[in-house]
Scaffold this motif. Structure first.
Motif, PDB file in Angstrom:
ATOM      1  N   MET A   9       0.825  -1.206   0.000  1.00  0.00           N
ATOM      2  CA  MET A   9       0.000   0.000   0.000  1.00  0.00           C
ATOM      3  C   MET A   9       0.862   1.261   0.000  1.00  0.00           C
ATOM      4  N   LEU A  10       1.873   1.299   0.874  1.00  0.00           N
ATOM      5  CA  LEU A  10       2.746   2.467   0.961  1.00  0.00           C
ATOM      6  C   LEU A  10       3.522   2.681  -0.337  1.00  0.00           C
ATOM      7  N   THR A  11       3.968   1.608  -0.957  1.00  0.00           N
ATOM      8  CA  THR A  11       4.706   1.707  -2.216  1.00  0.00           C
ATOM      9  C   THR A  11       3.816   2.245  -3.325  1.00  0.00           C
ATOM     10  N   ARG A  12       2.573   1.785  -3.375  1.00  0.00           N
ATOM     11  CA  ARG A  12       1.650   2.287  -4.400  1.00  0.00           C
ATOM     12  C   ARG A  12       1.375   3.778  -4.209  1.00  0.00           C
ATOM     13  N   ILE A  13       1.189   4.210  -2.944  1.00  0.00           N
ATOM     14  CA  ILE A  13       0.954   5.630  -2.674  1.00  0.00           C
ATOM     15  C   ILE A  13       2.193   6.454  -3.019  1.00  0.00           C
ATOM     16  N   ARG A  14       3.371   5.968  -2.643  1.00  0.00           N
ATOM     17  CA  ARG A  14       4.626   6.670  -2.926  1.00  0.00           C
ATOM     18  C   ARG A  14       4.829   6.824  -4.435  1.00  0.00           C
ATOM     19  N   ILE A  73       0.887  16.350  -0.631  1.00  0.00           N
ATOM     20  CA  ILE A  73       0.743  16.528   0.814  1.00  0.00           C
ATOM     21  C   ILE A  73       1.634  15.517   1.538  1.00  0.00           C
ATOM     22  N   ILE A  74       1.632  14.275   1.061  1.00  0.00           N
ATOM     23  CA  ILE A  74       2.469  13.232   1.650  1.00  0.00           C
ATOM     24  C   ILE A  74       3.866  13.361   1.061  1.00  0.00           C
ATOM     25  N   THR A  75       4.824  13.764   1.897  1.00  0.00           N
ATOM     26  CA  THR A  75       6.194  13.910   1.402  1.00  0.00           C
ATOM     27  C   THR A  75       7.047  12.688   1.713  1.00  0.00           C
ATOM     28  N   GLY A  76       6.618  11.862   2.652  1.00  0.00           N
ATOM     29  CA  GLY A  76       7.402  10.682   2.977  1.00  0.00           C
ATOM     30  C   GLY A  76       6.575   9.595   3.636  1.00  0.00           C
ATOM     31  N   LEU A  77       6.921   8.365   3.324  1.00  0.00           N
ATOM     32  CA  LEU A  77       6.296   7.177   3.896  1.00  0.00           C
ATOM     33  C   LEU A  77       7.403   6.200   4.247  1.00  0.00           C
ATOM     34  N   LYS A  78       7.327   5.599   5.422  1.00  0.00           N
ATOM     35  CA  LYS A  78       8.352   4.630   5.798  1.00  0.00           C
ATOM     36  C   LYS A  78       7.709   3.464   6.529  1.00  0.00           C
ATOM     37  N   ARG A  79       7.961   2.273   6.047  1.00  0.00           N
ATOM     38  CA  ARG A  79       7.490   1.060   6.714  1.00  0.00           C
ATOM     39  C   ARG A  79       8.458   0.758   7.841  1.00  0.00           C
ATOM     40  N   VAL A  80       7.964   0.582   9.067  1.00  0.00           N
ATOM     41  CA  VAL A  80       8.828   0.376  10.219  1.00  0.00           C
ATOM     42  C   VAL A  80       8.882  -1.100  10.589  1.00  0.00           C
ATOM     43  N   SER A  81       7.780  -1.655  11.014  1.00  0.00           N
ATOM     44  CA  SER A  81       7.726  -3.051  11.417  1.00  0.00           C
ATOM     45  C   SER A  81       7.493  -3.907  10.179  1.00  0.00           C
ATOM     46  N   LYS A  82       8.370  -4.856   9.948  1.00  0.00           N
ATOM     47  CA  LYS A  82       8.297  -5.701   8.762  1.00  0.00           C
ATOM     48  C   LYS A  82       7.999  -7.134   9.185  1.00  0.00           C
ATOM     49  N   PRO A  83       7.576  -7.993   8.269  1.00  0.00           N
ATOM     50  CA  PRO A  83       7.304  -9.384   8.651  1.00  0.00           C
ATOM     51  C   PRO A  83       8.518 -10.095   9.244  1.00  0.00           C
ATOM     52  N   GLY A  84       9.716  -9.739   8.827  1.00  0.00           N
ATOM     53  CA  GLY A  84      10.925 -10.370   9.351  1.00  0.00           C
ATOM     54  C   GLY A  84      11.427  -9.767  10.648  1.00  0.00           C
ATOM     55  N   LEU A  85      10.996  -8.542  10.960  1.00  0.00           N
ATOM     56  CA  LEU A  85      11.451  -7.858  12.168  1.00  0.00           C
ATOM     57  C   LEU A  85      10.331  -6.955  12.671  1.00  0.00           C
ATOM     58  N   ARG A  86       9.630  -7.427  13.665  1.00  0.00           N
ATOM     59  CA  ARG A  86       8.530  -6.655  14.244  1.00  0.00           C
ATOM     60  C   ARG A  86       9.080  -5.652  15.253  1.00  0.00           C
ATOM     61  N   ILE A  87       8.564  -4.429  15.215  1.00  0.00           N
ATOM     62  CA  ILE A  87       8.989  -3.369  16.124  1.00  0.00           C
ATOM     63  C   ILE A  87       7.800  -3.012  17.019  1.00  0.00           C
ATOM     64  N   TYR A  88       7.981  -3.209  18.322  1.00  0.00           N
ATOM     65  CA  TYR A  88       6.934  -2.907  19.287  1.00  0.00           C
ATOM     66  C   TYR A  88       7.405  -1.786  20.209  1.00  0.00           C
ATOM     67  N   VAL A 127       4.531  -0.775  15.694  1.00  0.00           N
ATOM     68  CA  VAL A 127       4.633   0.414  14.831  1.00  0.00           C
ATOM     69  C   VAL A 127       4.591  -0.045  13.379  1.00  0.00           C
ATOM     70  N   LEU A 128       3.528   0.301  12.676  1.00  0.00           N
ATOM     71  CA  LEU A 128       3.377  -0.132  11.295  1.00  0.00           C
ATOM     72  C   LEU A 128       4.172   0.751  10.343  1.00  0.00           C
ATOM     73  N   CYS A 129       3.986   2.083  10.441  1.00  0.00           N
ATOM     74  CA  CYS A 129       4.648   2.976   9.487  1.00  0.00           C
ATOM     75  C   CYS A 129       4.681   4.398  10.011  1.00  0.00           C
ATOM     76  N   TYR A 130       5.526   5.207   9.368  1.00  0.00           N
ATOM     77  CA  TYR A 130       5.596   6.650   9.605  1.00  0.00           C
ATOM     78  C   TYR A 130       5.125   7.340   8.343  1.00  0.00           C
ATOM     79  N   ILE A 131       4.359   8.422   8.510  1.00  0.00           N
ATOM     80  CA  ILE A 131       3.911   9.216   7.372  1.00  0.00           C
ATOM     81  C   ILE A 131       4.107  10.676   7.704  1.00  0.00           C
ATOM     82  N   TRP A 132       4.709  11.413   6.783  1.00  0.00           N
ATOM     83  CA  TRP A 132       4.897  12.853   6.994  1.00  0.00           C
ATOM     84  C   TRP A 132       4.739  13.583   5.685  1.00  0.00           C
TER      85      TRP A 132
END
Length: 132
Positions: A9-14, A73-88, A127-132
Motif C-alpha cells: 500500500m505504501l509503495t503504491r501511494i509513494r 501533501i504526503i512527502t514521505g512514507l516509511k514502513r517500520v515493522s516488517k514481517p521479518g522484524l517486528r517493532i513494538y 509500529v506499522l509505518c511513519y507518514i509525513w
C-alpha cells in the motif's frame, strides 16, 4: 499475492505521488481500510471508495496536492515493522515523527491508531509505518 499488504500500500501511494496521479488503487483488507481511514482523518488523502473488479475488492484513494504545481501533501512514507522484524513500543516510548509534523500508525489492542491517539489512550503496540 503479496505477503506484506502495508508495504504494498505504501509503495503504491509513494509511486503515485512521484508521478502526481490523483487516484491510486490498493488491495482491500481490514488493515488497509483502517490505515486509509486514518490517512483521511489526518488530512493526507482527500477521500476513498471501495470498488470491485473481477471478483476482487480494492480501495481507490484520492491523493491531495498543495497547488497548481501539484506538490504532494504526503512527502514521505516509511514502513517500520516488517514481517521479518517486528517493532513494538510501549506507552512510554511512542514514536515522534519529525517533531509531531508527521504521524506514526500503530497496531494496538484498541485497534489501528496514530501515535497521538495511542498516547491519549495510554497504549502501545506494533509500529506499522511513519507518514509525513
Amino acid at each position: 499475492m503479496t505477503t506484506d499488504i502495508i508495504a504494498d500500500m505504501l509503495t503504491r501511494i509513494r509511486n503515485a505521488n512521484l508521478v502526481r496521479h490523483r487516484l491510486v488503487q490498493v488491495i482491500k483488507t481490514n488493515l488497509t481500510i483502517s490505515v486509509t481511514q486514518i490517512l483521511k482523518e489526518e488530512g493526507y488523502i482527500a477521500d476513498y471508495e471501495e470498488i470491485e473488479l473481477s471478483k476482487k475488492s480494492y480501495l481507490l484513494l484520492s491523493l491531495k496536492y498543495y497547488n497548481q504545481k501539484r506538490q504532494p501533501i504526503i512527502t514521505g512514507l516509511k514502513r517500520v515493522s516488517k514481517p521479518g522484524l517486528r517493532i513494538y513500543v510501549n506507552k512510554n516510548n511512542l514514536p515522534i515523527v519529525i517533531n509531531n509534523l508527521g504521524i506514526a500508525i500503530l497496531s494496538t489492542s484498541k485497534g489501528i491508531l496514530t501515535n497521538n491517539k495511542a498516547k491519549k489512550l495510554g497504549v502501545g503496540g506494533e509500529v506499522l509505518c511513519y507518514i509525513w
